[in-house]
Scaffold this motif. Structure first.
Motif, PDB file in Angstrom:
ATOM      1  N   GLN A 102      20.829 101.677  57.743  1.00  0.00           N
ATOM      2  CA  GLN A 102      20.297 103.009  58.015  1.00  0.00           C
ATOM      3  C   GLN A 102      20.396 103.751  56.693  1.00  0.00           C
ATOM      4  OE1 GLN A 102      18.890 104.084  60.991  1.00  0.00           O
ATOM      5  NE2 GLN A 102      18.218 105.785  59.730  1.00  0.00           N
ATOM      6  N   THR A 103      19.274 103.895  56.006  1.00  0.00           N
ATOM      7  CA  THR A 103      19.232 104.428  54.639  1.00  0.00           C
ATOM      8  C   THR A 103      20.055 105.704  54.503  1.00  0.00           C
ATOM      9  OG1 THR A 103      17.043 103.475  54.365  1.00  0.00           O
ATOM     10  CG2 THR A 103      17.707 105.126  52.752  1.00  0.00           C
ATOM     11  N   GLU A 105      23.071 106.207  55.244  1.00  0.00           N
ATOM     12  CA  GLU A 105      24.109 106.424  56.248  1.00  0.00           C
ATOM     13  C   GLU A 105      25.086 105.263  56.375  1.00  0.00           C
ATOM     14  OE1 GLU A 105      22.770 107.957  60.003  1.00  0.00           O
ATOM     15  OE2 GLU A 105      21.117 109.035  59.042  1.00  0.00           O
ATOM     16  N   TRP A 106      24.598 104.080  56.742  1.00  0.00           N
ATOM     17  CA  TRP A 106      25.492 102.950  56.970  1.00  0.00           C
ATOM     18  C   TRP A 106      24.778 101.617  56.790  1.00  0.00           C
ATOM     19  CZ3 TRP A 106      23.316 100.115  60.778  1.00  0.00           C
ATOM     20  CH2 TRP A 106      22.572 100.774  61.754  1.00  0.00           C
ATOM     21  N   LYS A 108      25.425  97.367  58.159  1.00  0.00           N
ATOM     22  CA  LYS A 108      26.197  96.443  58.992  1.00  0.00           C
ATOM     23  C   LYS A 108      25.711  95.027  58.725  1.00  0.00           C
ATOM     24  CE  LYS A 108      26.721  99.745  62.772  1.00  0.00           C
ATOM     25  NZ  LYS A 108      26.429 100.016  64.187  1.00  0.00           N
ATOM     26  N   GLU A 122      31.022  96.459  58.231  1.00  0.00           N
ATOM     27  CA  GLU A 122      30.383  97.745  58.454  1.00  0.00           C
ATOM     28  C   GLU A 122      30.879  98.702  57.389  1.00  0.00           C
ATOM     29  OE1 GLU A 122      29.643 100.888  62.121  1.00  0.00           O
ATOM     30  OE2 GLU A 122      31.112  99.293  62.356  1.00  0.00           O
ATOM     31  N   ARG A 123      29.929  99.386  56.741  1.00  0.00           N
ATOM     32  CA  ARG A 123      30.369 100.350  55.716  1.00  0.00           C
ATOM     33  C   ARG A 123      29.454 101.560  55.700  1.00  0.00           C
ATOM     34  NH1 ARG A 123      28.326  96.517  51.095  1.00  0.00           N
ATOM     35  NH2 ARG A 123      26.319  97.464  50.747  1.00  0.00           N
ATOM     36  N   SER A 124      30.033 102.661  55.294  1.00  0.00           N
ATOM     37  CA  SER A 124      29.301 103.908  55.162  1.00  0.00           C
ATOM     38  C   SER A 124      28.582 103.942  53.833  1.00  0.00           C
ATOM     39  CB  SER A 124      30.277 105.096  55.259  1.00  0.00           C
ATOM     40  OG  SER A 124      29.598 106.304  54.991  1.00  0.00           O
ATOM     41  N   LEU A 125      27.390 104.484  53.818  1.00  0.00           N
ATOM     42  CA  LEU A 125      26.616 104.633  52.583  1.00  0.00           C
ATOM     43  C   LEU A 125      26.570 106.094  52.140  1.00  0.00           C
ATOM     44  CD1 LEU A 125      23.623 102.283  53.439  1.00  0.00           C
ATOM     45  CD2 LEU A 125      25.680 101.741  52.138  1.00  0.00           C
ATOM     46  N   ILE A 126      27.364 106.914  52.771  1.00  0.00           N
ATOM     47  CA  ILE A 126      27.395 108.354  52.452  1.00  0.00           C
ATOM     48  C   ILE A 126      28.312 108.597  51.270  1.00  0.00           C
ATOM     49  CG2 ILE A 126      27.985 110.644  53.318  1.00  0.00           C
ATOM     50  CD1 ILE A 126      27.221 109.625  56.101  1.00  0.00           C
TER      51      ILE A 126
END
Length: 126
Positions: A102-103, A105-106, A108, A122-126
């Protein structure tokens, strides 16, 4: 959300997998040549799904070292219907993993184990 599926097969010919997928998915693949990937097939459709059929060895090195026992790799980016490929056993493809992004955001990553996807990262992209 974008989805990226990776498949592999013991079939040694990208031409054979191309023929099987064209028949099953009713898509046309076109031969491309890359200095990195070598010769490979690609199919794009109007819905932004793309499929690449790659030899895992480009003449110099393995492209996917963790998949050294698999001679052909199939990447499906943004599959319209991921089950369409998984459900066809005559392709001889094994579903290796899926990545969902999810561009901004996250992200997986899942492994395909015992017939189902199992979340491994799973990692956050924020």
């Amino acid at each position: 959300m974008k989805t990226f599926d990776l498949y592999a097969t013991k079939v040694t010919s990208i031409d054979e997998i191309k023929s099987r997928l064209e028949a099953i998915l009713s898509v046309k693949f076109f031969l491309h040549d890359s200095s990195f990937w070598g010769a490979y097939y690609r199919s794009d459709n109007e819905y932004a799904e793309s499929i690449r059929i790659l030899p895992n060895f480009n003449g110099k090195e393995l492209l996917f070292e963790e998949l050294e026992e698999w001679p052909v790799i199939v990447e499906v980016n943004s599959p319209e219907d991921p089950s369409q490929i998984i459900s066809h056993t005559e392709t001889s493809l094994e579903h290796i993993h899926r990545t969902e992004v999810q561009t901004g955001e996250w992200a997986k990553k899942y492994l395909y184990v015992d017939g189902k996807l199992t979340l491994i990262l799973e990692r956050s992209l924020i």
